[in-house]
Design an enzyme around this catalytic site. Structure first.
Site, PDB file in Angstrom:
ATOM      1  N   ASP A 186       0.706  -1.294  -0.078  1.00 42.37           N
ATOM      2  CA  ASP A 186      -0.073   0.016  -0.042  1.00 42.37           C
ATOM      3  C   ASP A 186       0.837   1.150  -0.005  1.00 42.37           C
ATOM      4  O   ASP A 186       1.458   1.331   1.073  1.00 42.37           O
ATOM      5  CB  ASP A 186      -0.766   0.013   1.133  1.00 42.37           C
ATOM      6  CG  ASP A 186      -1.874   1.151   1.395  1.00 42.37           C
ATOM      7  OD1 ASP A 186      -1.576   2.055   0.687  1.00 42.37           O
ATOM      8  OD2 ASP A 186      -2.967   0.921   1.844  1.00 42.37           O
TER       9      ASP A 186
ATOM     10  N   LYS B  62      -6.829  10.095  -1.745  1.00 42.49           N
ATOM     11  CA  LYS B  62      -5.715  10.687  -0.980  1.00 42.49           C
ATOM     12  C   LYS B  62      -4.967  11.769  -1.987  1.00 42.49           C
ATOM     13  O   LYS B  62      -5.608  12.414  -2.686  1.00 42.49           O
ATOM     14  CB  LYS B  62      -4.776   9.879  -0.102  1.00 42.49           C
ATOM     15  CG  LYS B  62      -5.628   8.864   0.683  1.00 42.49           C
ATOM     16  CD  LYS B  62      -6.477   9.375   1.689  1.00 42.49           C
ATOM     17  CE  LYS B  62      -7.469   8.481   2.324  1.00 42.49           C
ATOM     18  NZ  LYS B  62      -6.956   6.971   2.917  1.00 42.49           N
TER      19      LYS B  62
HETATM   20  C1  LIG Z   1      -7.277   6.008   3.040  1.00 41.59           C
HETATM   21  C2  LIG Z   1      -6.449   4.751   3.012  1.00 41.59           C
HETATM   22  C3  LIG Z   1      -7.013   3.565   2.571  1.00 41.59           C
HETATM   23  C4  LIG Z   1      -8.398   3.244   2.361  1.00 41.59           C
HETATM   24  O1  LIG Z   1      -8.872   3.801   1.358  1.00 41.59           O
HETATM   25  P1  LIG Z   1     -10.307   4.652   0.877  1.00 41.59           P
HETATM   26  O2  LIG Z   1      -9.955   5.258  -0.156  1.00 41.59           O
HETATM   27  O3  LIG Z   1     -10.558   5.539   2.131  1.00 41.59           O
HETATM   28  O4  LIG Z   1     -10.948   3.353   0.738  1.00 41.59           O
HETATM   29  C5  LIG Z   1      -5.880   2.520   2.676  1.00 41.59           C
HETATM   30  N1  LIG Z   1      -4.821   2.595   3.038  1.00 41.59           N
HETATM   31  C6  LIG Z   1      -4.049   3.811   3.272  1.00 41.59           C
HETATM   32  C7  LIG Z   1      -2.864   3.915   3.715  1.00 41.59           C
HETATM   33  C8  LIG Z   1      -5.058   4.845   3.498  1.00 41.59           C
HETATM   34  O5  LIG Z   1      -4.592   6.092   3.924  1.00 41.59           O
END
Ligand SMILES: *Cc1c(COP(=O)(O)O)cnc(C)c1O
Length: 394
Positions: free
Chosen positions: A185, A210
Site C-alpha cells: 500500500d 488521497k
Molecule cells: C485511506 C487509506 C486506505 C483506504 O482507502 P479508501 O479510499 O478510504 O477506501 C487504505 N490505505 C491507506 C494507507 C489509506 O490512507
C-alpha cells in the site's frame, strides 16, 4: 484511438492515457455517463466477441473515462496495467479475494491501515485463510513466517501515523526468494516519492482518494502490477462490481493533472512544518521520515524522493490539553483523511481509535497527546499561524 506516450512525469500526469482527438472536439476527457453501450447490428456483436472484446459493453465492465484514468495511473507508476475501484478498501479487498484460496496463509505487517488489518484478521478467517501479523520492520520474523501455503505478504510504506518506512528492496527479495507475491500500500508515498515496482514489488495499491485525486472530494482506489496479475483482479472486479463511476473517474483525471505539483509542494511544506514542530517548546516529539531524528531516515532518503505530506507529533500535555489544542484550529480542518489541498488535522485517539480502551491504544502507541497533520497546499505561514492558536491554549 491514437493514445500517446510521454516520457516525463508531469507531462504524463496531464496527457497520458488519452488521445489528442476526443469526442466533439472536446479538449478535456468527457464524462461518459452511460450504463450500457450499443451495438449497431449482429455483425458488430460478433466482431466484438471475436475481437478480444476491444470495446465497451456494459457499465460494470468498464467505462471510457475510467479506462483513461487507469492508463494514466499505469504510466505514472510505470506499471504494465492498472485497475481502478470505487475506493481504496474496494481495491484492497477485491485484490486479496482474487489472490487467495481457502487453506492459504497470508502475512501482513502490524502497522497497516486499520480496515486492511481488520479484513485480513477477522473476515478472511471465516473462509479458512490464516493470517500472520508480523511487527513492522522485523524482516527476519517476516521471512521466518513464510510457509508452504503462503500466498502473499502485504505491507505499507510510509505508515500511519508514525510514518515508518519499509525497506522495499529487502521486502521484494524475501518474496522472490520464497516465491511469494509482495503487495504494498503506497498511498502515503505516491509515485512522486516512490515507485515500489522499481524495487521488484509485485503489486502496488493506492487509496486514490488521497494524493492522486487530491481535493478531498472523491473516493477511489487503484491496484497496479503486471498484466497477468491485474487481469486476474479485474476478472473478479467485474463480479464484485466496485467500479469507480464516470464522474469520479473524471475528477480523478482532473486531480492528476496537478498531482506532481501538489505533492512536490506538500513534500516541501511538510518538511518545513516538521522542523518548525520539532523546534517548538510545546512539542514533545515529531515523526517525519525526512527528519534526521526519524528511525527510518536513512532508508527513507534512499528509497523516496520526498518525505510526503504527513507529519505526526506529540504535544507536551494530557488528553485535556490535546482537546484544547485541536479546538484552537480556525483554518486547518479537524478531519480524518489526507492528501488533499486543504490541511487536515486528526487526533487518532479520539477518531480512529475511539472504540479502543486507553490501554489498548497505548499498546499500539496511540497516545493521548498524538496528532497527525496532513498538510495541504496553503502557505505554510498560515498553517503555522493556526497551529500557534492551538499551542496558545495549552
Ligand atoms: C485511506 C487509506 C486506505 C483506504 O482507502 P479508501 O479510499 O478510504 O477506501 C487504505 N490505505 C491507506 C494507507 C489509506 O490512507
Amino acid at each position: 484511438m491514437g493514445e500517446r506516450k510521454f516520457s516525463a512525469f508531469s507531462t504524463q500526469a496531464i496527457h497520458a492515457g488519452e488521445s489528442r482527438e476526443k469526442y466533439a472536439d472536446s479538449l478535456t476527457t468527457p464524462i461518459f455517463q452511460t450504463s450500457t453501450y450499443t451495438f449497431k447490428d449482429s455483425k458488430e456483436i460478433e466482431a466484438y466477441t471475436k475481437d478480444n472484446k476491444l470495446r465497451f459493453e456494459y457499465g460494470r465492465y468498464g467505462n471510457p473515462t475510467e479506462k483513461i484514468a487507469e492508463k494514466r495511473l499505469a504510466a505514472l507508476e510505470q506499471a504494465e496495467d492498472c485497475v481502478l475501484f470505487a475506493s481504496g478498501m474496494m481495491a484492497i479487498t477485491t485484490t486479496i479475494l482474487a489472490l487467495v484460496h481457502s487453506g492459504d496463509h497470508i502475512i501482513i505487517t502490524d502497522d497497516c491501515y486499520k480496515k486492511t488489518l481488520e479484513f485480513c484478521e477477522s473476515y478472511l478467517k471465516r473462509f479458512g485463510i490464516e493470517c500472520t501479523i508480523v511487527p513492522f520492520g522485523n524482516y527476519e520474523l517476516l521471512e521466518a513466517s513464510i510457509k508452504e501455503n503462503t500466498c502473499f505478504i502485504f505491507s505499507e510504506s510510509p505508515t500511519n501515523p508514525y510514518l515508518n518506512v519499509f525497506d522495499l528492496e529487502k521486502f521484494s527479495q524475501i518474496g522472490r526468494k520464497h516465491n511469494v507475491l509482495t503487495f504494498i500500500d503506497s498511498t502515503f508515498a505516491t509515485p512522486v516519492n516512490q515507485r515500489p515496482l522499481e524495487f521488484g514489488i509485485d503489486l502496488v495499491m493506492h487509496s486514490a482518494t488521497k494524493y492522486l485525486a487530491g481535493h478531498n472530494d472523491i473516493l477511489a482506489g487503484a491496484v497496479l502490477g503486471n498484466k497477468e496479475q491485474i487481469s486476474r483482479i479485474r476478472s473478479l472486479h467485474k463480479s464484485m462490481g466496485g467500479l469507480i463511476d464516470a464522474n469520479c473517474a473524471y475528477l480523478l483525471l482532473r486531480g492528476l493533472k496537478t498531482f506532481p505539483l501538489r505533492v512536490k509542494q506538500q513534500n516541501e511544506s511538510t518538511l518545513e512544518l516538521a522542523r518548525y514542530l520539532q523546534a517548538h517548546p510545546k512539542v514533545e516529539k515529531v515523526y517525519y521520515p525526512f527528519l534526521e531524528s526519524h528511525p527510518h531516515y536513512e532508508i527513507a532518503k534512499a528509497q523516496m524522493a520526498g518525505g510526503g505530506g504527513v507529519t505526526s507529533f506529540e504535544i507536551k500535555g494530557d488528553l485535556d490539553a490535546a482537546k484544547r489544542f485541536i479546538d484552537g484550529m480556525e483554518m486547518i480542518y479537524i478531519a480524518p483523511s489526507l492528501g488533499g489541498v486543504e490541511t487536515l488535522i486528526t487526533h487518532p485517539a479520539l477518531v480512529s481509535y475511539y472504540d479502543y480502551t486507553r490501554e489498548e491504544r497505548y499498546r499500539l502507541g496511540i497516545i493521548d497527546s498524538l496528532f497527525r497533520l496532513a498538510v495541504g497546499i496553503e502557505d505554510t505561514q498560515d498553517i503555522i499561524a493556526d497551529l500557534e492558536k492551538g499551542f496558545a491554549r495549552i
